[in-house]
Design a protein around this motif. Sequence first.
Motif, PDB file in Angstrom:
ATOM      1  N   VAL A   1     -22.172   0.567  13.128  1.00 25.50           N
ATOM      2  CA  VAL A   1     -21.981   1.560  12.228  1.00 25.50           C
ATOM      3  C   VAL A   1     -23.356   1.933  11.778  1.00 25.50           C
ATOM      4  CG1 VAL A   1     -20.812   2.555  10.142  1.00 25.50           C
ATOM      5  CG2 VAL A   1     -19.816   0.295  11.534  1.00 25.50           C
TER       6      VAL A   1
ATOM      7  N   GLY B   1     -12.669   3.647  12.845  1.00 24.88           N
ATOM      8  CA  GLY B   1     -13.910   3.980  12.163  1.00 24.88           C
ATOM      9  C   GLY B   1     -14.170   3.182  10.988  1.00 24.88           C
TER      10      GLY B   1
ATOM     11  N   VAL C   1     -16.937   7.807  12.582  1.00 25.30           N
ATOM     12  CA  VAL C   1     -16.415   7.354  13.778  1.00 25.30           C
ATOM     13  C   VAL C   1     -17.315   7.456  14.992  1.00 25.30           C
ATOM     14  CG1 VAL C   1     -14.203   8.458  12.905  1.00 25.30           C
ATOM     15  CG2 VAL C   1     -15.464  10.125  14.269  1.00 25.30           C
ATOM     16  N   SER C   2     -16.648   6.965  16.211  1.00 24.39           N
ATOM     17  CA  SER C   2     -17.318   6.896  17.307  1.00 24.39           C
ATOM     18  C   SER C   2     -17.005   7.881  18.529  1.00 24.39           C
ATOM     19  CB  SER C   2     -17.190   5.463  18.209  1.00 24.39           C
ATOM     20  OG  SER C   2     -16.098   5.493  18.340  1.00 24.39           O
TER      21      SER C   2
ATOM     22  N   ASP D   1     -20.327   4.058  15.801  1.00 21.77           N
ATOM     23  CA  ASP D   1     -19.775   4.804  14.743  1.00 21.77           C
ATOM     24  C   ASP D   1     -21.099   5.791  14.214  1.00 21.77           C
ATOM     25  OD1 ASP D   1     -17.319   4.091  15.162  1.00 21.77           O
ATOM     26  OD2 ASP D   1     -17.119   2.678  13.221  1.00 21.77           O
TER      27      ASP D   1
END
Lengths: 191, 30
Positions: free
Chosen positions: A99, B26, A149-150, A138
């Motif tokens: 992330v 996420g 988010v990815s 992410d």
Amino acid sequence: MKLVLPSFLLAVAIGYARGGRLATLGQLRLRWQGLAIAGLALQILLWPGGMWPLIYLYASFVILAVFAIANIRTTGVSLILIGIALNFAVIALNQGMPVSRAAVVNSGQASSLQDLVDDGGAKHHLASSEDRLRFLGDVIAIRPLEQAVSLGDVFTYGGVMVLIVAGMGRRARASTVSPPTLVGDTGHADG
Amino acid sequence: MSIRSLRRVAFALAALAALALSVGAGWRPN
């Protein structure tokens, strides 16, 4: 749920705007729906205290991929399968989803950075220079929803939304139906 | 919408929600 609820509501709204009906979605025959539930159940076992978290995470993605492949002919599922592949690739390579710090901050979650470092769980960790394919992590900040988010997430949620909209069907409009051609109507245009 | 139809819609949506949450929730998944 911050991402699921808005995306589902938006898909249902688009479905109705196209003349579809939610009841039609009930006629959708997805094969092995239980696999999707099993995939989530495995990931719930990832919470602290769970055994073999990475194995559960990988097994979960394999199960979800099988579910997607079994339903590949359904509209939207090919997008979902791409999302699964992208997320699984980056998770498998890095033993968890990297992330990005920037995405966390830009999505308004700066206060959760320490949580991510201390207790990101098996699925997430703060991205470092050692992570591979970081662009698939992410890295996309969605500030209104406070989510990072990815690209795989975008494909997955996009595919689910397409599936819902298509599954709701579309009311046929009478004006789009061509009237039967009369034999005597042909051949006059050229004069 | 009949109860049976409602159940089918709810189950389909639940499966799709589970799929979406599993593949990509996420950070942070709440």
